[in-house]
Design a protein around this motif. Structure first.
Motif, short mmCIF file in Angstrom:
data_model
loop_
_atom_site.label_atom_id
_atom_site.label_comp_id
_atom_site.label_asym_id
_atom_site.label_seq_id
_atom_site.Cartn_x
_atom_site.Cartn_y
_atom_site.Cartn_z
N VAL A 302 -0.93 10.03 -119.97
CA VAL A 302 0.07 10.45 -120.94
C VAL A 302 -0.59 11.44 -121.90
CG1 VAL A 302 -0.37 8.51 -122.53
CG2 VAL A 302 1.84 9.71 -122.60
N ILE A 303 0.10 12.53 -122.19
CA ILE A 303 -0.40 13.55 -123.10
C ILE A 303 0.47 13.54 -124.35
CG2 ILE A 303 -0.96 16.01 -123.38
CD1 ILE A 303 -0.96 16.20 -120.29
N ILE A 304 -0.18 13.36 -125.50
CA ILE A 304 0.55 13.25 -126.76
C ILE A 304 0.15 14.41 -127.68
CG2 ILE A 304 0.95 11.82 -128.80
CD1 ILE A 304 0.33 9.38 -127.02
N ARG A 342 9.20 9.66 -132.88
CA ARG A 342 8.11 8.70 -132.98
C ARG A 342 6.83 9.42 -133.39
NH1 ARG A 342 10.45 3.61 -132.87
NH2 ARG A 342 11.80 3.37 -131.07
N SER A 343 6.06 8.79 -134.24
CA SER A 343 4.80 9.39 -134.69
C SER A 343 3.74 9.26 -133.60
CB SER A 343 4.30 8.68 -135.94
OG SER A 343 3.88 7.36 -135.63
N ALA A 349 -0.13 3.37 -129.84
CA ALA A 349 -0.03 1.91 -129.70
C ALA A 349 0.88 1.52 -128.55
CB ALA A 349 0.48 1.31 -131.01
N GLU A 350 1.97 2.26 -128.38
CA GLU A 350 2.94 1.93 -127.33
C GLU A 350 2.35 2.12 -125.93
OE1 GLU A 350 6.83 0.93 -125.78
OE2 GLU A 350 5.70 0.52 -127.62
N TYR A 351 1.65 3.22 -125.70
CA TYR A 351 1.10 3.46 -124.36
C TYR A 351 -0.12 2.58 -124.09
CZ TYR A 351 4.34 7.32 -123.93
OH TYR A 351 5.49 8.07 -123.85
N GLU A 352 -0.80 2.16 -125.15
CA GLU A 352 -1.86 1.18 -124.97
C GLU A 352 -1.26 -0.15 -124.55
OE1 GLU A 352 -5.97 0.16 -127.09
OE2 GLU A 352 -4.28 0.08 -128.47
N LEU A 353 -0.17 -0.56 -125.20
CA LEU A 353 0.52 -1.79 -124.87
C LEU A 353 1.02 -1.76 -123.42
CD1 LEU A 353 1.85 -4.48 -125.80
CD2 LEU A 353 3.78 -3.12 -126.61
N LYS A 354 1.47 -0.61 -122.96
CA LYS A 354 2.00 -0.47 -121.60
C LYS A 354 0.91 -0.25 -120.56
CE LYS A 354 6.66 1.15 -122.74
NZ LYS A 354 7.37 0.09 -122.00
#
Length: 489
Positions: A302-304, A342-343, A349-354
């Motif tokens: 994922v690229i943010i 979304r910040s 945090a979301e992609y770490e959780l996933k």
């Protein structure tokens, strides 16, 4: 909803449930004991399906579909089979509803089925009834068929993915001219499952056979792969059954051999289910959430973007579009998340959780320096990497993650596998969460006593097991080999 995960060491069961719910894998449904598989969880299942389906077809199997409903009389034809599944069957007795006097709906008592239908708990009976019409000669064999389907086994105590009243799976059902061919098929498919678990799930497994009391209902031999979860418990990750001629006898499935003589067909069945997602969670995840092996991750990278205004985003996007195109060309499943609702911190945090294996953050300063920030999920490590040659670097990193997850799980299993020669030592090791290699006298009575007293079962008798003289850890009677005991899901 809070994204905080209950620590694994504090409450393992709640830790597991938190990951399933908060990582968006599944949810409880209005139907007690059944689950809703959410898009992200289903995407993982689709990855598993695609890989396994390819492996099945490489070994000569084709897909078909058989009815969800099975006449009750079919089950009665194979005694061990009906005894094994009778307590788990959901039964359809009527085919219509009607309006009640108070305005509600009731079952129409005049619409009773002539014969009750069982909602498929497994398909041996309906399939072998069908095979009778498909098989007449040795030229029709082997018949190698797989089905992707749902099944219903009425469970009183459920847990998302691991044990639900309805679940998704595949079930292979094959017919052969000889005993040897059927045994070879059952062993071949066990090896397919083991290869999938180790190469794609990064989960080390032990291949073995079940004891007579743990065999599939109606099988002469059940082969299995057993995996260790992070609490030291075992999870049966797949089974393959040599059914002998039991179902051929029950449904009168015969063929003319090359000499023109009539013979009964030999059979196998084999399957894995959505409980593999549970195995994936409990083999690799941590207190921050899911950890996925790259080969099964719906999103591998994922690229943010980190930006203040549209101008900065535009410049970042110009660079990222080339990077993403190259990664996708290399077969890497890549997402560029430009959602400005979304910040960046929330997304991290979301992609770490996933459990997304690799996260790339890129902002204006990174563009100036010609670098990006890479976060590796399994080790929770950040590093700054030059943009030049980034695609090759990421590809190599994904391969390392896949390999390292397997080695980590393998080391954990080694550290939690021990021999026991006394019953006191045996119980102590089980209570601490271990695979315990112990001598067993071969009797179902001893097996049942140990289960009653410790809640542990014989997970398998390992294939090619080393023979050694010893005494049963429970009865003290002679034994020729150690078997694997563990508490299990």
């Amino acid at each position: 909803m809070s994204k905080v995960i209950t620590p694994k060491d504090k409450d393992y069961s709640q830790w597991y449930n938190d990951i399933v719910i908060k990582a968006g894998l599944a949810d409880h449904s209005a139907v007690k004991g059944c689950m809703v598989i959410k898009p992200y969880g289903y995407a993982i299942w689709e990855r598993m399906q695609a890989v396994l389906d390819g492996m099945f077809k490489e070994t000569g199997h084709v897909n078909a579909y058989f009815p969800l409903f099975i006449p009750k009389s079919f089950f009665a034809k194979e005694a061990a089979h009906v005894e094994g599944f009778a307590k788990e069957c959901a039964v359809v007795t009527h085919y219509r509803l009607k309006n009640s006097p108070d305005g509600g709906l009731v079952v129409d008592e005049d619409a009773k089925l002539e014969e009750e239908l069982i909602v498929r708990p497994t398909s041996e009976t309906i399939i072998w009834n069908t095979y009778k019409g498909w098989i007449q000669s040795y030229r029709d064999l082997p018949l190698l068929i797989n089905q992707w389907a749902n099944v219903v086994r009425w469970e009183m105590r459920t847990r998302l993915f691991l044990r639900t009243a309805e679940f998704l799976w595949q079930e292979g059902h094959t017919a052969h001219a000889t005993r040897q061919e059927a045994v070879e098929e059952a062993e071949r498919m066990l090896n397919v499952y083991a290869d999938f678990a180790e190469k794609f799930m990064s989960v080390p497994v032990i291949k073995g056979t079940k004891t007579a009391s743990e065999r599939f209902a109606g099988a002469l031999e059940t082969y299995c792969i057993e995996a260790m979860m992070l609490d030291g418990k075992a999870l049966q990750a797949g089974t393959s059954h040599f059914l002998g001629q039991n179902f051929a006898k029950a449904f009168d499935v015969k063929f003319l051999n090359k000499e023109g003589k009539s013979e009964l067909v030999w059979a196998t069945s084999w399957g894995v289910s959505t409980r593999l997602i549970g195995a994936l969670i409990m083999s690799h995840s941590d207190d921050e959430g899911l950890v996925l092996p790259p080969l099964l991750a719906p999103i591998q990278v994922v690229i943010i973007p980190v930006f203040r205004d549209e101008e900065q985003l535009g410049k970042i996007t110009e660079v990222v579009s080339v990077l993403k195109k190259n990664l996708v060309a290399d077969g890497i499943r890549t997402k560029y998340d430009t959602d400005d609702n979304r910040s960046p911190g929330w997304k991290f945090a979301e992609y770490e959780l996933k459990g997304v294996p690799v996260r790339i953050a890129i902002g204006p300063r990174d563009l100036e320096k010609g670098t990006v920030e890479i976060y590796r999920r399994d080790k929770r490590e950040k590093q700054f990497v030059p943009m030049e040659g980034l695609e090759a670097y990421i590809k190599k990193m994904l391969e390392e993650i896949q390999h390292d997850l397997f080695k980590k799980a393998e080391t954990f299993r080694t550290d939690h596998s021990h021999k026991a020669d006394t019953y006191a030592e045996f119980k102590e090791l089980l209570d601490k969460g271990n695979f315990v290699w112990a001598h067993w006298d071969g009797t179902s009575e001893t097996e049942e006593k140990i289960k009653e007293e410790t809640k542990a079962t014989i997970r398998c008798i390992p294939l090619n097991n080393k023979l050694e003289e010893g005494k049963c850890v429970y009865s003290g009677k002679p034994s020729t080999q150690r078997v694997i005991f563990a508490k299990a899901y």
